[in-house]
Scaffold this motif. Sequence first.
Motif, PDB file in Angstrom:
ATOM      1  N   ALA A  67       0.837  -1.203   0.000  1.00  0.00           N
ATOM      2  CA  ALA A  67       0.000   0.000   0.000  1.00  0.00           C
ATOM      3  C   ALA A  67       0.871   1.253   0.000  1.00  0.00           C
ATOM      4  O   ALA A  67       0.599   2.220  -0.739  1.00  0.00           O
ATOM      5  CB  ALA A  67      -0.931  -0.003   1.213  1.00  0.00           C
ATOM      6  N   ASP A  68       1.935   1.247   0.796  1.00  0.00           N
ATOM      7  CA  ASP A  68       2.849   2.393   0.856  1.00  0.00           C
ATOM      8  C   ASP A  68       3.535   2.637  -0.486  1.00  0.00           C
ATOM      9  O   ASP A  68       3.859   3.779  -0.829  1.00  0.00           O
ATOM     10  CB  ASP A  68       3.911   2.181   1.937  1.00  0.00           C
ATOM     11  N   MET A  69       3.757   1.557  -1.231  1.00  0.00           N
ATOM     12  CA  MET A  69       4.419   1.693  -2.523  1.00  0.00           C
ATOM     13  C   MET A  69       3.609   2.572  -3.473  1.00  0.00           C
ATOM     14  O   MET A  69       4.172   3.319  -4.287  1.00  0.00           O
ATOM     15  CB  MET A  69       4.627   0.299  -3.140  1.00  0.00           C
ATOM     16  N   ILE A  70       2.286   2.530  -3.342  1.00  0.00           N
ATOM     17  CA  ILE A  70       1.439   3.375  -4.171  1.00  0.00           C
ATOM     18  C   ILE A  70       1.311   4.769  -3.571  1.00  0.00           C
ATOM     19  O   ILE A  70       1.662   5.774  -4.202  1.00  0.00           O
ATOM     20  CB  ILE A  70       0.034   2.754  -4.334  1.00  0.00           C
ATOM     21  N   THR A  71       0.827   4.848  -2.338  1.00  0.00           N
ATOM     22  CA  THR A  71       0.560   6.149  -1.712  1.00  0.00           C
ATOM     23  C   THR A  71       1.830   6.947  -1.481  1.00  0.00           C
ATOM     24  O   THR A  71       1.862   8.165  -1.714  1.00  0.00           O
ATOM     25  CB  THR A  71      -0.170   5.956  -0.375  1.00  0.00           C
ATOM     26  N   SER A  72       2.882   6.279  -1.022  1.00  0.00           N
ATOM     27  CA  SER A  72       4.109   6.984  -0.643  1.00  0.00           C
ATOM     28  C   SER A  72       5.288   6.668  -1.547  1.00  0.00           C
ATOM     29  O   SER A  72       6.426   6.981  -1.205  1.00  0.00           O
ATOM     30  CB  SER A  72       4.465   6.646   0.817  1.00  0.00           C
ATOM     31  N   GLY A  73       5.021   6.018  -2.679  1.00  0.00           N
ATOM     32  CA  GLY A  73       6.085   5.715  -3.625  1.00  0.00           C
ATOM     33  C   GLY A  73       5.764   6.204  -5.023  1.00  0.00           C
ATOM     34  O   GLY A  73       6.508   6.989  -5.609  1.00  0.00           O
ATOM     35  N   LEU A  74       4.640   5.755  -5.545  1.00  0.00           N
ATOM     36  CA  LEU A  74       4.259   6.145  -6.901  1.00  0.00           C
ATOM     37  C   LEU A  74       3.781   7.586  -6.970  1.00  0.00           C
ATOM     38  O   LEU A  74       4.163   8.333  -7.882  1.00  0.00           O
ATOM     39  CB  LEU A  74       3.161   5.203  -7.415  1.00  0.00           C
ATOM     40  N   VAL A  75       2.960   8.004  -6.010  1.00  0.00           N
ATOM     41  CA  VAL A  75       2.407   9.365  -6.054  1.00  0.00           C
ATOM     42  C   VAL A  75       3.496  10.446  -6.045  1.00  0.00           C
ATOM     43  O   VAL A  75       3.478  11.336  -6.902  1.00  0.00           O
ATOM     44  CB  VAL A  75       1.398   9.599  -4.907  1.00  0.00           C
ATOM     45  N   PRO A  76       4.466  10.418  -5.115  1.00  0.00           N
ATOM     46  CA  PRO A  76       5.491  11.478  -5.144  1.00  0.00           C
ATOM     47  C   PRO A  76       6.324  11.465  -6.417  1.00  0.00           C
ATOM     48  O   PRO A  76       6.766  12.516  -6.883  1.00  0.00           O
ATOM     49  CB  PRO A  76       6.344  11.197  -3.903  1.00  0.00           C
ATOM     50  N   GLY A  77       6.534  10.269  -6.981  1.00  0.00           N
ATOM     51  CA  GLY A  77       7.265  10.199  -8.247  1.00  0.00           C
ATOM     52  C   GLY A  77       6.511  10.895  -9.368  1.00  0.00           C
ATOM     53  O   GLY A  77       7.099  11.630 -10.169  1.00  0.00           O
ATOM     54  N   ILE A  78       5.191  10.687  -9.420  1.00  0.00           N
ATOM     55  CA  ILE A  78       4.373  11.326 -10.448  1.00  0.00           C
ATOM     56  C   ILE A  78       4.318  12.832 -10.231  1.00  0.00           C
ATOM     57  O   ILE A  78       4.406  13.613 -11.184  1.00  0.00           O
ATOM     58  CB  ILE A  78       2.947  10.729 -10.451  1.00  0.00           C
ATOM     59  N   VAL A  79       4.150  13.259  -8.978  1.00  0.00           N
ATOM     60  CA  VAL A  79       4.094  14.693  -8.689  1.00  0.00           C
ATOM     61  C   VAL A  79       5.400  15.374  -9.093  1.00  0.00           C
ATOM     62  O   VAL A  79       5.385  16.445  -9.720  1.00  0.00           O
ATOM     63  CB  VAL A  79       3.797  14.943  -7.187  1.00  0.00           C
ATOM     64  N   MET A  80       6.539  14.748  -8.764  1.00  0.00           N
ATOM     65  CA  MET A  80       7.820  15.334  -9.168  1.00  0.00           C
ATOM     66  C   MET A  80       7.959  15.343 -10.684  1.00  0.00           C
ATOM     67  O   MET A  80       8.463  16.315 -11.276  1.00  0.00           O
ATOM     68  CB  MET A  80       8.982  14.574  -8.530  1.00  0.00           C
ATOM     69  N   PHE A  81       7.514  14.283 -11.341  1.00  0.00           N
ATOM     70  CA  PHE A  81       7.509  14.242 -12.805  1.00  0.00           C
ATOM     71  C   PHE A  81       6.747  15.440 -13.365  1.00  0.00           C
ATOM     72  O   PHE A  81       7.213  16.138 -14.272  1.00  0.00           O
ATOM     73  CB  PHE A  81       6.866  12.937 -13.282  1.00  0.00           C
ATOM     74  N   LYS A  82       5.564  15.687 -12.812  1.00  0.00           N
ATOM     75  CA  LYS A  82       4.713  16.776 -13.299  1.00  0.00           C
ATOM     76  C   LYS A  82       5.339  18.142 -13.027  1.00  0.00           C
ATOM     77  O   LYS A  82       5.235  19.059 -13.851  1.00  0.00           O
ATOM     78  CB  LYS A  82       3.331  16.677 -12.644  1.00  0.00           C
ATOM     79  N   LEU A  83       5.974  18.298 -11.872  1.00  0.00           N
ATOM     80  CA  LEU A  83       6.600  19.576 -11.550  1.00  0.00           C
ATOM     81  C   LEU A  83       7.773  19.872 -12.488  1.00  0.00           C
ATOM     82  O   LEU A  83       7.920  20.993 -12.980  1.00  0.00           O
ATOM     83  CB  LEU A  83       7.072  19.580 -10.099  1.00  0.00           C
ATOM     84  N   ILE A  84       8.608  18.869 -12.715  1.00  0.00           N
ATOM     85  CA  ILE A  84       9.730  19.064 -13.644  1.00  0.00           C
ATOM     86  C   ILE A  84       9.197  19.318 -15.046  1.00  0.00           C
ATOM     87  O   ILE A  84       9.750  20.130 -15.796  1.00  0.00           O
ATOM     88  CB  ILE A  84      10.683  17.851 -13.621  1.00  0.00           C
ATOM     89  N   GLU A  85       8.117  18.650 -15.394  1.00  0.00           N
ATOM     90  CA  GLU A  85       7.509  18.849 -16.708  1.00  0.00           C
ATOM     91  C   GLU A  85       7.085  20.304 -16.912  1.00  0.00           C
ATOM     92  O   GLU A  85       7.211  20.856 -18.010  1.00  0.00           O
ATOM     93  CB  GLU A  85       6.300  17.923 -16.858  1.00  0.00           C
ATOM     94  N   LEU A  86       6.603  20.932 -15.836  1.00  0.00           N
ATOM     95  CA  LEU A  86       6.202  22.338 -15.924  1.00  0.00           C
ATOM     96  C   LEU A  86       7.369  23.251 -16.272  1.00  0.00           C
ATOM     97  O   LEU A  86       7.175  24.332 -16.836  1.00  0.00           O
ATOM     98  CB  LEU A  86       5.575  22.798 -14.607  1.00  0.00           C
ATOM     99  N   THR A  87       8.584  22.831 -15.928  1.00  0.00           N
ATOM    100  CA  THR A  87       9.759  23.644 -16.239  1.00  0.00           C
ATOM    101  C   THR A  87      10.276  23.367 -17.645  1.00  0.00           C
ATOM    102  O   THR A  87      11.212  24.026 -18.095  1.00  0.00           O
ATOM    103  CB  THR A  87      10.902  23.371 -15.234  1.00  0.00           C
TER     104      THR A  87
END
Length: 249
Positions: A67-87
């Motif tokens: 469960a942590d792998m999704i909530t606390s592993g996949l989600v932050p990776g996607i959020v960081m992906f999206k933030l870098i994408e904005l730049t």
Amino acid sequence: MKRYIPNALTLLNLFCGCIAVIFAVNNNFVASALFVFLGIFFDFFDGFAARKLNVQSELGVQLDSLADMITSGLVPGIVMFKLIELTQLTWVDNFYKTDSTNLLLEIGGGSFLPFLGLTITLASAYRLAKFNIDIEQQAYFKGLPTPANTLLIVSLPLIMEFQNSDLINSIILNQWFLIGLTVFSCWILNSKIKLFALKFKTWSFKDNAARYIFILLCIVLLIVLKFAAIPLIILLYIMMSILDNLTSK
């Protein structure tokens, strides 16, 4: 019947994580963060319930990590992906071509750099796997726990949304800041730094001084700085743990 309660809470954590992924992929970072917070809430209380009901099990341990792998592993990776994408917002030639290279560029906003954010997911998976086989991490953690790291990452778009500071926004949307934070995140997740766990065996101040002081400072920072307090709280947690290690020696 009571033995199913902790696992039900863990599954609620997983459910919230899945919803958070959907919102993050669709750039709704506020809703994604809300479900991350709910997932971490359930993650805290599943272990608490298991201890109080005396129904700890190996199944629960493995389910918790999944469960942590999704909530606390996949989600932050996607959020960081999206933030870098904005730049990296640049127009991609041949937008409708279907070859894999152009598709990756289209997904990454015209650059491969946003995919670096997904290394946080990889580092989280490695950290969770190590945690499951490390019998020492009961009273303390080695490296930053994945939920704490997730709070650090998902706080960034919340700060941008609610703090209304052009200076802070320019820092967060600086690609070098995000790259540095990604590298730091991957390192601190798997470092050997001992960090105290917020688990109280007794309620005495003497035995839990660092925990009580940390909680009090967290409350003050959140009241004063709101979402901008979250990165400071994570840094405070690391610094207080290092200081606690030095004084205990």
